[in-house]
Enzyme design. Structure first.
Site, short mmCIF file in Angstrom:
data_model
loop_
_atom_site.label_atom_id
_atom_site.label_comp_id
_atom_site.label_asym_id
_atom_site.label_seq_id
_atom_site.Cartn_x
_atom_site.Cartn_y
_atom_site.Cartn_z
N ILE A 14 27.32 17.72 18.25
CA ILE A 14 27.20 16.34 18.71
C ILE A 14 25.99 16.18 19.63
CG2 ILE A 14 28.67 16.55 20.77
CD1 ILE A 14 28.54 13.60 18.27
N LYS A 91 33.42 12.54 24.59
CA LYS A 91 34.85 12.39 24.35
C LYS A 91 35.39 13.64 23.64
CE LYS A 91 34.85 12.17 19.85
NZ LYS A 91 35.66 13.07 19.02
N ASP A 169 40.76 15.00 17.60
CA ASP A 169 39.36 14.96 18.03
C ASP A 169 38.64 13.76 17.40
OD1 ASP A 169 36.96 16.53 19.34
OD2 ASP A 169 36.32 16.01 17.32
#
Length: 312
Positions: A14, A91, A169
């Site tokens: 990410i 997150k 997730d």
């Protein structure tokens, strides 16, 4: 105005796919350091094995974006706050509710900015859906968030370990949209959680929600990591006045009664960093924990089922 000097902690998928390119093109930020236990780097930006080494070598870092797996974020964020840094959390923001509450209180006590990001909320179609439901009400919402774990988390065994969230997730992205668009707070009424025989986190989850809405809307979610082909990241909604609504492609497109009314490119992370710059300038935090609470509640009330072992 001078750029905010920022560093990234954790250079996984990410960070490489989103944070690095977005920071590089954002005029409000200058990337001045990265940390990677694997020794990864980014161009000429100094790279370090630990945050402590980075803080000692680059003392003028103002803020850090923590992009590690969630189970280690609490300690890393506290260390950053102690070092006088403002913090952006990928997150999910922490592995537990207690850790998240502690970070919120600790950042406030130290006068640091804390930003718990929910990237899927940062879409114009999500904002438009929120406004629509605030006006028209909700009769039903059916969430389908299904993808292939081998595509989106290739070889990442941490997602299957305690604290790794499993299918939640990606599912927490849907929940972040859900809590934003709902006119009243939703609650987890029941959950069926499916675990591979050899793994510690779920590969599938089916949730039923209730809410304080006197209209008693029907609210469900279906999360699955075994989807083949294209991802299914969408919500099917019926408004209180009978309109058929589809919010899809991760919250980037809004369709009402078969007509697309909002369609925008996926610039979620660009908008996250615009928001972070605003928070830094105003010295304010943004720490909504509602999506994380729904995941925790699903785990509390969930009925466990077992399926075939999962291997890469």
């Amino acid at each position: 105005m001078a750029k905010h000097k920022i560093a990234i902690i954790g250079l996984g998928k990410i960070a490489q796919d989103q944070h690095l390119p977005v920071i590089d093109k954002n005029s409000d930020f200058e990337l001045v350091g990265v940390t990677s236990q694997r020794g990864l780097g980014h161009g000429a930006v100094p790279s370090f094995k630990t945050p402590a080494e980075m803080y000692a070598a680059v003392p003028d870092i103002e803020a850090v974006a923590i992009c590690t797996p969630p189970d280690v974020r609490h300690a890393i964020a506290r260390q950053a706050i102690d070092a006088g840094k403002d913090v952006l959390l990928e997150k999910p923001p922490a592995a537990t509710l207690a850790e998240f509450a502690d970070l919120e209180a600790y950042a406030a006590s130290k006068g640091r900015v804390l930003f718990a990001t929910w990237h899927s909320q940062f879409n114009p179609a999500v904002d438009a859906t929120k406004a629509l439901l605030a006006e028209a009400g909700v009769k039903s919402i059916r969430i389908e968030w299904r993808e292939d774990v081998k595509k989106w988390h290739p070889g990442q065994d941490w997602v299957w370990e305690p604290g790794g969230f499993g299918v939640f997730d990606p599912g927490i992205n849907a929940l972040s949209i859900f809590v934003k668009i709902m006119p009243t707070p939703p609650f987890v009424k029941s959950a069926e959680l499916t675990y591979p025989a050899n793994r510690q986190t779920p590969i599938g989850a089916k949730l039923v929600f209730s809410s304080a809405d006197p209209a008693n809307p029907t609210l469900t979610a279906d999360f699955d990591w075994r989807e083949q082909g294209d991802e299914k990241w969408h919500m099917m909604i019926e408004t209180g006045d009978g309109r058929r609504v589809r919010l899809y492609k991760g919250g980037t497109i809004l369709e009402i009664d078969g007509k697309i009314v909002v369609e925008a490119p996926s610039e979620e992370y660009e908008r996250i960093y615009v928001r972070f710059a605003e928070l830094l300038d105003k010295r304010e935090s943004d720490v909504d924990g509602a999506p994380l609470r729904l995941v925790a509640d699903a785990m509390l009330v969930g009925r466990r089922q077992t399926t075939d072992a999962f291997d890469w």
